[in-house]
Design a protein around this motif. Structure first.
Motif, mmCIF file in Angstrom:
data_model
loop_
_atom_site.group_PDB
_atom_site.id
_atom_site.type_symbol
_atom_site.label_atom_id
_atom_site.label_comp_id
_atom_site.label_asym_id
_atom_site.label_seq_id
_atom_site.Cartn_x
_atom_site.Cartn_y
_atom_site.Cartn_z
ATOM 1 N N LEU A 52 -15.909 48.161 38.807
ATOM 2 C CA LEU A 52 -13.795 47.381 39.007
ATOM 3 C C LEU A 52 -13.688 47.427 40.434
ATOM 4 C CD1 LEU A 52 -10.813 49.018 37.300
ATOM 5 C CD2 LEU A 52 -11.735 46.343 37.235
ATOM 6 N N LEU A 53 -14.315 48.994 41.088
ATOM 7 C CA LEU A 53 -14.540 49.032 42.428
ATOM 8 C C LEU A 53 -15.503 48.239 43.247
ATOM 9 C CD1 LEU A 53 -14.438 52.399 42.735
ATOM 10 C CD2 LEU A 53 -13.003 50.953 43.423
ATOM 11 N N ALA A 54 -16.231 47.067 42.988
ATOM 12 C CA ALA A 54 -17.533 46.740 43.377
ATOM 13 C C ALA A 54 -17.127 44.795 42.433
ATOM 14 C CB ALA A 54 -18.865 46.753 42.765
ATOM 15 N N THR A 55 -16.035 45.156 42.268
ATOM 16 C CA THR A 55 -15.685 43.566 41.894
ATOM 17 C C THR A 55 -14.019 43.278 41.073
ATOM 18 O OG1 THR A 55 -15.321 43.748 39.558
ATOM 19 C CG2 THR A 55 -17.736 43.068 40.131
ATOM 20 N N THR A 56 -13.563 43.487 42.003
ATOM 21 C CA THR A 56 -12.281 43.636 43.013
ATOM 22 C C THR A 56 -11.703 44.099 43.755
ATOM 23 O OG1 THR A 56 -11.395 45.463 41.682
ATOM 24 C CG2 THR A 56 -11.564 43.805 40.434
ATOM 25 N N GLY A 88 -13.630 54.733 47.687
ATOM 26 C CA GLY A 88 -13.892 54.040 49.350
ATOM 27 C C GLY A 88 -14.472 53.377 49.665
ATOM 28 N N ALA A 89 -15.484 54.992 49.991
ATOM 29 C CA ALA A 89 -16.748 54.874 50.762
ATOM 30 C C ALA A 89 -18.158 54.804 49.074
ATOM 31 C CB ALA A 89 -17.598 56.426 50.799
ATOM 32 N N TRP A 90 -18.079 54.308 48.532
ATOM 33 C CA TRP A 90 -18.389 54.070 47.498
ATOM 34 C C TRP A 90 -18.873 52.397 46.882
ATOM 35 C CZ3 TRP A 90 -19.115 50.467 43.206
ATOM 36 C CH2 TRP A 90 -19.905 51.195 42.505
ATOM 37 N N ARG A 91 -17.396 51.814 47.542
ATOM 38 C CA ARG A 91 -16.999 50.902 47.585
ATOM 39 C C ARG A 91 -17.792 50.075 48.738
ATOM 40 N NH1 ARG A 91 -10.883 48.597 46.611
ATOM 41 N NH2 ARG A 91 -12.002 48.374 44.442
ATOM 42 N N ARG A 92 -17.728 50.226 49.924
ATOM 43 C CA ARG A 92 -17.635 49.803 51.171
ATOM 44 C C ARG A 92 -19.601 49.770 50.833
ATOM 45 N NH1 ARG A 92 -13.360 52.627 52.713
ATOM 46 N NH2 ARG A 92 -15.037 54.668 53.869
ATOM 47 N N PRO A 95 -22.802 46.577 47.449
ATOM 48 C CA PRO A 95 -23.053 44.488 47.890
ATOM 49 C C PRO A 95 -21.528 44.108 47.035
ATOM 50 C CG PRO A 95 -24.928 44.586 46.959
ATOM 51 C CD PRO A 95 -24.002 46.452 47.084
ATOM 52 N N SER A 96 -20.575 43.220 48.442
ATOM 53 C CA SER A 96 -20.177 42.006 47.616
ATOM 54 C C SER A 96 -20.459 41.396 46.330
ATOM 55 C CB SER A 96 -19.484 41.416 48.325
ATOM 56 O OG SER A 96 -18.299 40.754 47.986
ATOM 57 N N LYS A 97 -20.033 42.177 45.291
ATOM 58 C CA LYS A 97 -19.994 41.412 44.107
ATOM 59 C C LYS A 97 -18.473 40.731 43.532
ATOM 60 C CE LYS A 97 -23.455 44.204 42.563
ATOM 61 N NZ LYS A 97 -23.265 45.644 41.249
ATOM 62 N N ILE A 98 -18.048 40.534 44.658
ATOM 63 C CA ILE A 98 -15.865 40.342 44.107
ATOM 64 C C ILE A 98 -16.341 38.452 43.878
ATOM 65 C CG2 ILE A 98 -13.943 39.729 44.873
ATOM 66 C CD1 ILE A 98 -13.939 42.583 46.424
ATOM 67 N N VAL A 99 -16.160 37.935 42.824
ATOM 68 C CA VAL A 99 -15.878 36.059 42.708
ATOM 69 C C VAL A 99 -14.366 36.242 43.128
ATOM 70 C CG1 VAL A 99 -15.138 35.650 40.113
ATOM 71 C CG2 VAL A 99 -16.864 37.757 40.525
ATOM 72 N N ARG A 100 -15.181 34.789 43.813
ATOM 73 C CA ARG A 100 -13.362 34.320 44.686
ATOM 74 C C ARG A 100 -13.187 32.882 43.680
ATOM 75 N NH1 ARG A 100 -16.685 37.401 48.774
ATOM 76 N NH2 ARG A 100 -15.626 38.865 49.870
ATOM 77 N N PRO A 101 -12.748 32.604 43.403
ATOM 78 C CA PRO A 101 -12.493 30.800 42.806
ATOM 79 C C PRO A 101 -12.604 30.004 43.808
ATOM 80 C CG PRO A 101 -10.161 32.276 43.489
ATOM 81 C CD PRO A 101 -11.422 32.920 43.497
ATOM 82 N N GLU A 102 -13.574 29.047 43.688
ATOM 83 C CA GLU A 102 -13.700 28.247 44.119
ATOM 84 C C GLU A 102 -12.561 27.150 44.918
ATOM 85 O OE1 GLU A 102 -16.900 25.292 43.167
ATOM 86 O OE2 GLU A 102 -17.357 26.971 41.922
ATOM 87 N N MET A 103 -12.893 26.665 45.648
ATOM 88 C CA MET A 103 -11.295 26.107 46.464
ATOM 89 C C MET A 103 -11.675 24.660 45.954
ATOM 90 S SD MET A 103 -9.504 27.500 48.036
ATOM 91 C CE MET A 103 -9.037 28.843 49.327
#
Length: 105
Positions: A52-56, A88-92, A95-103
């Motif tokens: 959850l921390l890595a993907t949201t 919070g430090a672990w999350r920072r 690498p960003s794995k947050i899924v962003r919806p396509e525009m």
């Protein structure tokens, strides 16, 4: 446990769920997984929290509640014990794995 990690599980509740005694449950967990049921539950919650921390973008408090902690402080202490760093430090550091919806066009 897997379907409801946010539930306040006790060893007795886990044993009742699978219709065995607490001692039989504990013995089986230790034989198969090498740890107690509650230790396994904590590890499972930490695994879910990492995801959850890595993907949201959920706050640490929201993650804490989703994985079964009543307070952000209790979750942060458990996370720090497991990872030697605050959530919070672990999350920072990840690498960003947050899924962003396509525009659309």
């Amino acid at each position: 446990m897997h379907a409801a990690p946010d539930r306040r599980w006790s060893v007795q509740q886990l044993a009742d769920t699978v219709a065995v005694s607490r001692s039989a449950l504990d013995e089986r967990f230790r034989q198969v997984l090498g740890r107690s049921p509650i230790r396994y539950l904590t590890d499972w919650r930490m695994h879910l929290a990492e995801n959850l921390l890595a993907t949201t973008r959920h706050s640490v408090a929201a993650v804490a509640h989703r994985v079964g902690y009543d307070s952000e402080e209790a979750f942060s202490r458990a996370f720090k014990r497991a990872h030697s760093t605050a959530p919070g430090a672990w999350r920072r550091e990840q690498p960003s794995k947050i899924v962003r919806p396509e525009m659309g066009p």
